[in-house]
Design an enzyme around this catalytic site. Structure first.
Site, PDB file in Angstrom:
ATOM      1  N   LYS A  53       3.654  17.596 -21.493  1.00 10.08           N
ATOM      2  CA  LYS A  53       4.801  16.794 -20.576  1.00 10.08           C
ATOM      3  C   LYS A  53       5.714  16.048 -21.343  1.00 10.08           C
ATOM      4  O   LYS A  53       7.023  16.047 -20.945  1.00 10.08           O
ATOM      5  CB  LYS A  53       3.740  15.416 -19.887  1.00 10.08           C
ATOM      6  N   GLN A  97      -2.834   9.545 -18.397  1.00 15.06           N
ATOM      7  CA  GLN A  97      -3.541  10.776 -18.207  1.00 15.06           C
ATOM      8  C   GLN A  97      -4.893  10.640 -17.843  1.00 15.06           C
ATOM      9  O   GLN A  97      -5.802   9.857 -18.507  1.00 15.06           O
ATOM     10  CB  GLN A  97      -3.357  11.400 -19.590  1.00 15.06           C
ATOM     11  N   ASP A 120       2.697  10.032 -10.647  1.00 16.47           N
ATOM     12  CA  ASP A 120       1.692  11.016 -10.206  1.00 16.47           C
ATOM     13  C   ASP A 120       1.300  10.831  -8.796  1.00 16.47           C
ATOM     14  O   ASP A 120       0.647  11.754  -8.236  1.00 16.47           O
ATOM     15  CB  ASP A 120       0.222  10.525 -10.851  1.00 16.47           C
TER      16      ASP A 120
HETATM   17  N1  GUN Z   1      -5.358  15.196 -15.544  1.00 15.89           N
HETATM   18  C1  GUN Z   1      -5.673  16.286 -14.587  1.00 15.89           C
HETATM   19  N2  GUN Z   1      -4.589  16.480 -13.740  1.00 15.89           N
HETATM   20  C2  GUN Z   1      -3.810  15.426 -13.905  1.00 15.89           C
HETATM   21  C3  GUN Z   1      -2.495  14.832 -13.266  1.00 15.89           C
HETATM   22  O1  GUN Z   1      -2.130  15.391 -12.399  1.00 15.89           O
HETATM   23  N3  GUN Z   1      -2.337  13.762 -13.620  1.00 15.89           N
HETATM   24  C4  GUN Z   1      -2.785  13.087 -14.587  1.00 15.89           C
HETATM   25  N4  GUN Z   1      -2.371  11.803 -14.757  1.00 15.89           N
HETATM   26  N5  GUN Z   1      -3.990  13.210 -15.260  1.00 15.89           N
HETATM   27  C5  GUN Z   1      -4.352  14.306 -14.829  1.00 15.89           C
END
Ligand code: GUN
Length: 297
Positions: A53, A97, A120
């Site tokens: 990311k 996350q 998100d």
């Molecule tokens: N863990 C698995 N998928 C995601 C996501 O789309 N966003 C976040 N923040 N954590 C994740």
């Protein structure tokens, strides 16, 4: 033999577009978009996701701030971090996350992120806006990626198609079903308790699979010619010493029946980060009262 839907290529294109939007934001409005990524603990998969990311944000010209903490950080301390980011006007997007360590109150943390910085799309204000169709929600990234890939393959018009979403998570299944409804699809949400699951899947013009079970959906579950979007990313052992990534769909048998299918890896996966970067730009525009169209968003 199905056509392969190349999510990687689409993600590259979206990221190039994001890069151009960042330049326009800086040139026209003096706005430098920034994303904060918060990681608690040492989960290996999360570390890889966070690294990607940050890397891709930087490539698109989005400033990124990484906040890493030991697994023993508590809910109150994490909340203080989030509040600091909420109050920092230079930060446009905040991503925590998941999964968080079990002792942390994850719903409380998600609720603590300012809704206008929730890139998100998990905050209840954003899920409520998505559900009601009121206001402009930040929408969850993986479902956005699924819809973009389906539209790209089917020519932008999903109206009237029967979409079956297999999986009912808050991150993918539920928001995806709502987004498909907004595209005027007839939507069925199926899950582990669905009676005649195979038959329901076989009735889909578009089948979206997000169950987290490796290779569960076989070719015999798919209507000939259907579009299959596989959200699963599962690592399975091959022999004693090696492993490989597979989706929730049994790719080899599905390939024979489907009209088009996303591969794993290289399908939905790369689209998630591309949509996260786009959400960061949407958030930056909103926070500066900029009409996104002025910068090509
Ligand atoms: N863990 C698995 N998928 C995601 C996501 O789309 N966003 C976040 N923040 N954590 C994740």
């Amino acid at each position: 033999m199905a056509i392969l839907i190349d999510g990687k290529a689409t993600a590259v294109r979206l990221n190039q577009e994001s890069q151009r939007i960042v330049v326009a934001l800086k040139d026209k409005f003096g706005v430098a978009p920034a994303l904060a990524v918060v990681l608690v603990g040492q989960d290996p998969a999360s570390q890889v996701y966070v690294r990607n990311k940050i890397l891709q944000a930087e490539q698109a010209g989005i400033r990124s701030i990484e906040k890493r903490f030991d697994a023993n950080l508590d809910t109150d301390a994490l909340m203080e971090v989030i509040e600091g980011l909420n109050d920092d006007s230079a930060i446009n997007g905040i991503l925590v996350q998941l999964p968080l360590p079990a002792h942390i109150d994850a719903p409380k943390i998600i609720a603590g992120i300012a809704a206008h910085k929730d890139v998100d799309g998990f905050h209840i204000t954003n899920t409520g806006r998505l559900m009601s169709g009121e206001g402009r929600p930040l929408m969850p990234c993986t479902p956005q990626g699924c819809v973009i890939l389906a539209k790209e393959h089917l020519g932008n018009n999903l109206s009237g198609k029967h979409a079956v979403v297999l999986g009912r998570s808050n991150i993918v299944g539920k928001p995806l079903a709502i987004m498909l409804l907004q595209e005027h699809c007839t939507v069925t949400i199926a899950h582990s308790r669905t009676a005649d699951l195979e038959g329901v899947c076989r009735s889909a013009d578009m089948l979206f699979v997000a169950v987290g079970r490796p290779q569960m959906v076989k070719g015999s579950w798919i209507k000939p010619g259907a579009t299959v979007i596989d959200v699963g990313i599962n690592r399975i052992s091959v022999g004693e010493h090696s492993s490989r990534l597979v989706g929730d769909v049994d790719f080899d048998s599905a390939l024979e029946v489907a009209g088009a299918i996303t591969p794993v890896p290289g399908g939905v996966g790369p689209m998630t980060i591309a949509c996260l970067l786009r959400n960061t730009l949407v958030a930056a525009c909103d926070q500066h009262d900029i009409d996104g169209r002025e910068v090509g968003l």
